[in-house]
Write a protein that holds these residues in place. Structure first.
Motif, PDB file in Angstrom:
ATOM      1  N   CYS A   1       0.836  -1.192   0.000  1.00 32.40           N
ATOM      2  CA  CYS A   1       0.000   0.000   0.000  1.00 32.40           C
ATOM      3  C   CYS A   1       0.874   1.247   0.000  1.00 32.40           C
ATOM      4  O   CYS A   1       1.912   1.283   0.655  1.00 32.40           O
ATOM      5  CB  CYS A   1      -0.935   0.020   1.210  1.00 32.40           C
ATOM      6  SG  CYS A   1      -2.089   1.415   1.120  1.00 32.40           S
TER       7      CYS A   1
ATOM      8  N   ASN B   1      -0.336   5.546   4.486  1.00 38.04           N
ATOM      9  CA  ASN B   1       0.210   5.367   5.824  1.00 38.04           C
ATOM     10  C   ASN B   1      -0.858   5.568   6.890  1.00 38.04           C
ATOM     11  O   ASN B   1      -0.677   6.355   7.822  1.00 38.04           O
ATOM     12  CB  ASN B   1       1.349   6.366   6.052  1.00 38.04           C
ATOM     13  CG  ASN B   1       2.680   5.659   5.965  1.00 38.04           C
ATOM     14  OD1 ASN B   1       2.849   4.554   6.496  1.00 38.04           O
ATOM     15  ND2 ASN B   1       3.633   6.286   5.308  1.00 38.04           N
TER      16      ASN B   1
ATOM     17  N   PHE C   1      -3.755   3.410  11.759  1.00 39.52           N
ATOM     18  CA  PHE C   1      -4.338   2.254  12.447  1.00 39.52           C
ATOM     19  C   PHE C   1      -4.006   0.941  11.751  1.00 39.52           C
ATOM     20  O   PHE C   1      -4.300  -0.131  12.278  1.00 39.52           O
ATOM     21  CB  PHE C   1      -5.872   2.407  12.519  1.00 39.52           C
ATOM     22  CG  PHE C   1      -6.516   2.559  11.156  1.00 39.52           C
ATOM     23  CD1 PHE C   1      -6.898   1.452  10.424  1.00 39.52           C
ATOM     24  CD2 PHE C   1      -6.715   3.815  10.601  1.00 39.52           C
ATOM     25  CE1 PHE C   1      -7.466   1.590   9.167  1.00 39.52           C
ATOM     26  CE2 PHE C   1      -7.293   3.966   9.347  1.00 39.52           C
ATOM     27  CZ  PHE C   1      -7.661   2.847   8.625  1.00 39.52           C
ATOM     28  N   CYS C   2      -3.391   1.009  10.559  1.00 41.25           N
ATOM     29  CA  CYS C   2      -3.358  -0.175   9.687  1.00 41.25           C
ATOM     30  C   CYS C   2      -2.008  -0.891   9.710  1.00 41.25           C
ATOM     31  O   CYS C   2      -0.947  -0.272   9.534  1.00 41.25           O
ATOM     32  CB  CYS C   2      -3.694   0.248   8.260  1.00 41.25           C
ATOM     33  SG  CYS C   2      -3.656  -1.125   7.100  1.00 41.25           S
TER      34      CYS C   2
ATOM     35  N   TYR D   1      -0.853  -2.714   7.459  1.00 42.33           N
ATOM     36  CA  TYR D   1      -0.229  -2.752   6.129  1.00 42.33           C
ATOM     37  C   TYR D   1       0.186  -1.368   5.630  1.00 42.33           C
ATOM     38  O   TYR D   1       0.505  -1.206   4.455  1.00 42.33           O
ATOM     39  CB  TYR D   1      -1.179  -3.435   5.129  1.00 42.33           C
ATOM     40  CG  TYR D   1      -1.437  -4.873   5.523  1.00 42.33           C
ATOM     41  CD1 TYR D   1      -0.492  -5.855   5.299  1.00 42.33           C
ATOM     42  CD2 TYR D   1      -2.616  -5.225   6.187  1.00 42.33           C
ATOM     43  CE1 TYR D   1      -0.698  -7.163   5.694  1.00 42.33           C
ATOM     44  CE2 TYR D   1      -2.837  -6.534   6.590  1.00 42.33           C
ATOM     45  CZ  TYR D   1      -1.877  -7.504   6.340  1.00 42.33           C
ATOM     46  OH  TYR D   1      -2.087  -8.789   6.736  1.00 42.33           O
ATOM     47  N   ARG D   2       0.189  -0.359   6.528  1.00 46.23           N
ATOM     48  CA  ARG D   2       0.654   0.986   6.136  1.00 46.23           C
ATOM     49  C   ARG D   2       2.067   0.861   5.565  1.00 46.23           C
ATOM     50  O   ARG D   2       2.859   0.000   5.989  1.00 46.23           O
ATOM     51  CB  ARG D   2       0.586   1.952   7.326  1.00 46.23           C
ATOM     52  CG  ARG D   2       1.565   1.644   8.419  1.00 46.23           C
ATOM     53  CD  ARG D   2       1.219   2.349   9.727  1.00 46.23           C
ATOM     54  NE  ARG D   2       1.090   3.782   9.621  1.00 46.23           N
ATOM     55  CZ  ARG D   2       2.072   4.650   9.795  1.00 46.23           C
ATOM     56  NH1 ARG D   2       3.312   4.227  10.069  1.00 46.23           N
ATOM     57  NH2 ARG D   2       1.865   5.936   9.685  1.00 46.23           N
TER      58      ARG D   2
ATOM     59  N   GLY E   1      -4.520  -3.264  -0.751  1.00 49.99           N
ATOM     60  CA  GLY E   1      -4.131  -1.916  -0.365  1.00 49.99           C
ATOM     61  C   GLY E   1      -4.034  -1.072  -1.630  1.00 49.99           C
ATOM     62  O   GLY E   1      -4.230  -1.567  -2.745  1.00 49.99           O
ATOM     63  N   GLU E   2      -3.738   0.206  -1.478  1.00 52.96           N
ATOM     64  CA  GLU E   2      -3.531   1.031  -2.679  1.00 52.96           C
ATOM     65  C   GLU E   2      -2.122   0.721  -3.190  1.00 52.96           C
ATOM     66  O   GLU E   2      -1.161   1.468  -2.957  1.00 52.96           O
ATOM     67  CB  GLU E   2      -3.768   2.513  -2.370  1.00 52.96           C
ATOM     68  CG  GLU E   2      -5.234   2.787  -2.055  1.00 52.96           C
ATOM     69  CD  GLU E   2      -5.609   4.255  -2.026  1.00 52.96           C
ATOM     70  OE1 GLU E   2      -4.758   5.103  -2.344  1.00 52.96           O
ATOM     71  OE2 GLU E   2      -6.765   4.556  -1.677  1.00 52.96           O
TER      72      GLU E   2
HETATM   73  S1  SF4 Z   1      -4.298  -0.842   3.218  1.00 55.68           S
HETATM   74 FE1  SF4 Z   1      -5.995   0.627   3.363  1.00 55.68          FE
HETATM   75  S2  SF4 Z   1      -6.157   1.099   5.537  1.00 55.68           S
HETATM   76 FE2  SF4 Z   1      -4.125   0.149   5.192  1.00 55.68          FE
HETATM   77  S3  SF4 Z   1      -2.698   1.866   4.859  1.00 55.68           S
HETATM   78 FE3  SF4 Z   1      -3.462   1.214   2.882  1.00 55.68          FE
HETATM   79  S4  SF4 Z   1      -5.252   2.553   2.457  1.00 55.68           S
HETATM   80 FE4  SF4 Z   1      -4.784   2.659   4.638  1.00 55.68          FE
END
Ligand code: SF4
Length: 371
Positions: free
Chosen positions: A71, A74, A77-78, A80-81, A117-118
């Motif tokens: 992704c 950032n 809470f995530c 995978y940031r 993720g993005e």
């Molecule tokens: S996967 Fe989604 S929630 Fe996690 S950092 Fe990327 S956009 Fe944010």
């Protein structure tokens, strides 16, 4: 407010909900503040009654495939940031995803949720990066014949159109909060308005939308009431409330695990406000052990079923119950039975999706409340 007055007020609100009249902002806030078990149990009971009126004893199952854990964002809470060095990063091959989707379809799920993720590889390649995702939607649809939900983040407008044309039925994109200041703290560098607008566009394109809020990230009762109002304005077809799970390696890793009651109560209130919509009971927070309380609060979709043996991750709990095959339809059927519930048929789900789509596209003004 004294106990007597509070009980009378609760009874009047629950009767109103049972008549399926729209609850106002003050009533929603009142419900969200209740704590005594006697009162919250009355809310859960009304939520179950409404679910039964619209869905009988049938529950839907969603298979979940996390196709890329890369992704560019950032979110604080995530897990995978992009700045977190802990997660295992992978991009699943198309053939493996199709095989996992087939396995899920054979196990009896009603929908395949393709989440990512993005992923910079998709976003940085002059938009052609999304060709792979479009092809994937087509291939999974062809292989499973099931409705598909895509959760790819804030994609360009034309990509959303192409996903709809490729056969996706749903677009899931969680705001997580509808307090713009809190949003900026949770999702630094991202646009609140752009994320919300993408869901309105998806709806105009004929996609069903899922909106979501996180519980326990610094929101107050009024923020939750705002989220419920925003979901109404969006005419979301599925609404998810989920407890925050502190994630290793993130700025929010030391936050306290929130009181679980907030999520459960929010699910029940969502059912009172939107009796005919879909509400997930996720396996992604507390695994199989957390399923019963969410279903008892009025949820009617078991989400985040993950096929074991493909090396796939969950979102809030990256590995909980996956290798042990406890996120499978076989494991949850016995849990449903204990609550007098059962799995819906594939036809039940297809009918619901089709009717909902007609309702959204056919007469948008009919259910639209001024926002
Ligand atoms: S996967 Fe989604 S929630 Fe996690 S950092 Fe990327 S956009 Fe944010």
């Amino acid at each position: 407010m004294n106990q007597n007055r509070s009980s009378h007020k609760l009874a009047a609100i629950l009767e109103k909900a049972d008549r399926e009249e729209i609850l106002n902002r003050e009533e929603i806030s009142f419900l969200l503040r209740l704590k005594p078990a006697r009162q919250t149990n009355a809310i859960f009971q009304t939520a179950r009654n409404l679910r039964h009126r619209h869905f009988g004893d049938k529950v839907f199952f969603y298979g979940f495939i996390y196709i890329s854990t890369f992704c560019r964002n950032n979110c604080n809470f995530c897990y995978y940031r992009s700045a977190n060095t802990h997660p295992l990063r992978y991009r699943q091959e198309v053939s493996e995803i199709v095989e996992a989707a087939r396995r899920l379809a054979d196990s009896g799920v009603h929908l395949i949720d393709l989440t990512l993720g993005e992923d910079p590889e998709y976003f940085l390649d002059n938009r052609q990066g999304f060709d792979k995702l479009i092809q994937l939607v087509k291939a999974v649809r062809e292989a499973t014949k099931l409705p598909i939900m895509v959760s790819p983040g804030v994609v360009p407008d034309d990509v959303l159109s192409r996903l709809a044309a490729a056969g996706a039925s749903w677009y899931a994109c969680y705001q997580e909060t509808h307090n713009p200041d809190l949003f900026t703290k949770l999702r630094p560098g991202q646009s609140y308005a752009a994320r919300l607008a993408k869901k309105h566009l998806a709806r105009q394109l004929g996609l069903l939308t899922e909106e979501g809020m996180l519980c326990g990230v610094g929101e107050d009762v009024e923020d939750i009431a705002d989220s419920i109002e925003a979901m109404r304005c969006l005419e979301a077809s599925q609404m998810r409330a989920m407890s925050f799970v502190p994630q290793q390696g993130t700025p929010m890793q030391n936050l306290k695990t929130p009181d679980f009651l907030r999520e459960i109560l929010t699910i029940a209130i969502l059912r009172l406000v939107f009796p005919d919509r879909l509400m997930p009971a996720t396996l992604d927070v507390a695994g199989l052990a957390g399923l019963q309380s969410r279903l008892a609060a009025g949820a009617n979709v078991v989400t985040s079923l993950v096929p074991p043996g493909f090396g796939l991750a969950g979102v809030a709990q990256s590995s909980l119950d996956i290798a042990a095959a406890r996120r499978t339809t076989g494991s949850i059927l016995s849990e449903l039975e204990k609550l007098g519930l059962r799995a819906a048929s594939a036809e039940d789900y297809l009918n619901w999706v089709e009717n909902r789509r007609k309702k959204i596209l056919g007469d948008p003004a009919k259910e639209k409340i001024p926002c």
